[in-house]
Design an enzyme around this catalytic site. Sequence first.
Site, short mmCIF file in Angstrom:
data_model
loop_
_atom_site.label_atom_id
_atom_site.label_comp_id
_atom_site.label_asym_id
_atom_site.label_seq_id
_atom_site.Cartn_x
_atom_site.Cartn_y
_atom_site.Cartn_z
N HIS A 59 19.60 15.65 -51.72
CA HIS A 59 18.34 14.97 -51.41
C HIS A 59 17.28 15.95 -50.94
O HIS A 59 17.45 16.57 -49.89
CB HIS A 59 18.64 13.93 -50.32
CG HIS A 59 17.48 13.08 -49.94
ND1 HIS A 59 16.92 13.11 -48.69
CD2 HIS A 59 16.79 12.16 -50.65
CE1 HIS A 59 15.93 12.24 -48.63
NE2 HIS A 59 15.83 11.64 -49.81
N ARG A 60 16.21 16.12 -51.71
CA ARG A 60 15.16 17.11 -51.45
C ARG A 60 15.77 18.52 -51.39
O ARG A 60 15.32 19.37 -50.62
CB ARG A 60 14.40 16.79 -50.17
CG ARG A 60 13.96 15.33 -50.06
CD ARG A 60 13.17 15.05 -48.81
NE ARG A 60 13.07 13.59 -48.59
CZ ARG A 60 12.52 13.02 -47.53
NH1 ARG A 60 11.98 13.77 -46.60
NH2 ARG A 60 12.49 11.70 -47.39
N GLU B 260 17.66 16.62 -56.21
CA GLU B 260 16.68 15.54 -56.16
C GLU B 260 15.28 16.11 -55.97
O GLU B 260 15.07 16.98 -55.12
CB GLU B 260 16.98 14.55 -55.04
CG GLU B 260 16.25 13.24 -55.23
CD GLU B 260 15.29 12.82 -54.13
OE1 GLU B 260 14.60 11.79 -54.31
OE2 GLU B 260 15.19 13.52 -53.11
N ASP C 110 11.12 15.00 -55.52
CA ASP C 110 10.02 14.04 -55.40
C ASP C 110 8.78 14.69 -55.98
O ASP C 110 8.49 15.85 -55.68
CB ASP C 110 9.74 13.72 -53.93
CG ASP C 110 10.89 12.99 -53.25
OD1 ASP C 110 11.39 12.01 -53.82
OD2 ASP C 110 11.28 13.41 -52.13
N HIS D 201 7.53 15.51 -50.87
CA HIS D 201 7.83 14.12 -50.57
C HIS D 201 6.59 13.31 -50.21
O HIS D 201 6.39 12.20 -50.71
CB HIS D 201 8.86 14.02 -49.44
CG HIS D 201 9.17 12.60 -49.07
ND1 HIS D 201 8.43 11.88 -48.15
CD2 HIS D 201 10.11 11.74 -49.54
CE1 HIS D 201 8.92 10.66 -48.06
NE2 HIS D 201 9.93 10.55 -48.89
N GLU E 214 11.91 11.77 -58.92
CA GLU E 214 11.21 10.55 -58.48
C GLU E 214 9.71 10.64 -58.71
O GLU E 214 9.05 11.59 -58.27
CB GLU E 214 11.49 10.31 -56.98
CG GLU E 214 10.77 9.06 -56.48
CD GLU E 214 11.06 8.69 -55.04
OE1 GLU E 214 11.94 9.32 -54.40
OE2 GLU E 214 10.37 7.78 -54.54
N GLN F 1 13.75 8.20 -61.25
CA GLN F 1 13.85 7.16 -60.23
C GLN F 1 12.46 6.86 -59.68
O GLN F 1 11.61 7.74 -59.63
CB GLN F 1 14.76 7.64 -59.08
CG GLN F 1 14.44 9.06 -58.65
CD GLN F 1 14.91 9.48 -57.28
OE1 GLN F 1 15.28 8.66 -56.46
NE2 GLN F 1 14.87 10.78 -57.02
O1 G3P Z 1 14.90 8.90 -53.93
C1 G3P Z 1 15.88 8.40 -53.06
C2 G3P Z 1 15.30 8.53 -51.72
O2 G3P Z 1 14.88 9.85 -51.61
C3 G3P Z 1 14.15 7.59 -51.56
O3 G3P Z 1 13.51 7.80 -50.37
O4 G3P Z 1 11.54 8.48 -49.16
O5 G3P Z 1 13.47 10.03 -49.34
O6 G3P Z 1 12.05 9.61 -51.31
P1 G3P Z 1 12.60 9.04 -50.05
CA CA Z 2 13.18 10.64 -53.17
#
Ligand code: G3P
Ligand code: CA
Length: 269
Positions: free
Chosen positions: A18-19, A46, A48, A61, A128, A164
């Site tokens: 995540h990130r 991941e 954003d 993000h 995302e 996503q």
């Molecule tokens: O993309 C999954 C999760 O990352 C969604 O929340 O705010 O961390 O992008 P956020």
């Molecule tokens: Ca995300």
Amino acid sequence: KKPAKGLLDPERIVNVAHRGASGYAPEHTMVAYEMGHKKLKADYIEIDLQMTKDGHLIAMHDETVDRTTNGTGAVKDKTLAQIKRLDAGSWFNQAYPAYARASYRGLQVPTLNEIFDRYGKQANYYIETKSPDVYPGMEKKLLDTLKRFGLSSDRVKPGQVMIQSFSQESLLKVKRLDRNVPLVQLLEAGDVNALTARRVKDIKTYAVGVGPSFKALTKTNTALIRKNDLLLHPYTVNEKKDMHRMLDYGVTGVFTNFVDRFNEVRQQH
Ligand code: G3P
Ligand code: CA
């Protein structure tokens, strides 16, 4: 020997950095991706996406640079050259002294191009579209970029690039441009609590999976989602006890800031 399970196989439990490895390094920097992908061996990086004033897709993000750089203001009002002058690492050292490193100082915000330049087909990407209303044309730009790097849906292994979004509209735009990209509908806790069988069936018409807030997941809504053969990747699961609980419910992967923890849990469970 058992055949290897594909990324879209529900039997395969995926570990999404995540990130990047954002528990250990400043989120959305090349260092965080490198740690997640190479050192900790996540299944996915991941990313954003935000878009600069001059139309470059960058990994960030928030809509503003305030939290994760030494600058202030909206990404949409800055050129890439302005973004590139920012320090995207020092905030992390201040916020997380236990993980601070001098080398994080002065790290740059990466563009999507730079990420694909570095990893090409060696990595799997979970991308995302953030704030699609603020950035008209972001979906087309993303798909054009994927194409330029040979990462279109017809050129990669199934699931190597996932797209996503919290925005159904954005996902449908992507689908109109390339109907074979696997899509994941993100759901905030409130949407998860309000989830109906009808909504799940609707999601199934355009997406291969859902990414809900793990906080709202229960045995019941997990069963509803999985019964409809949707992949289920909750975010953001950082504690081992929650990872175990998610696996008990039957999720098919998680987004986590701590890829190493989930690798351990996945193995033990
Ligand atoms: O993309 C999954 C999760 O990352 C969604 O929340 O705010 O961390 O992008 P956020
Ligand atoms: Ca995300």
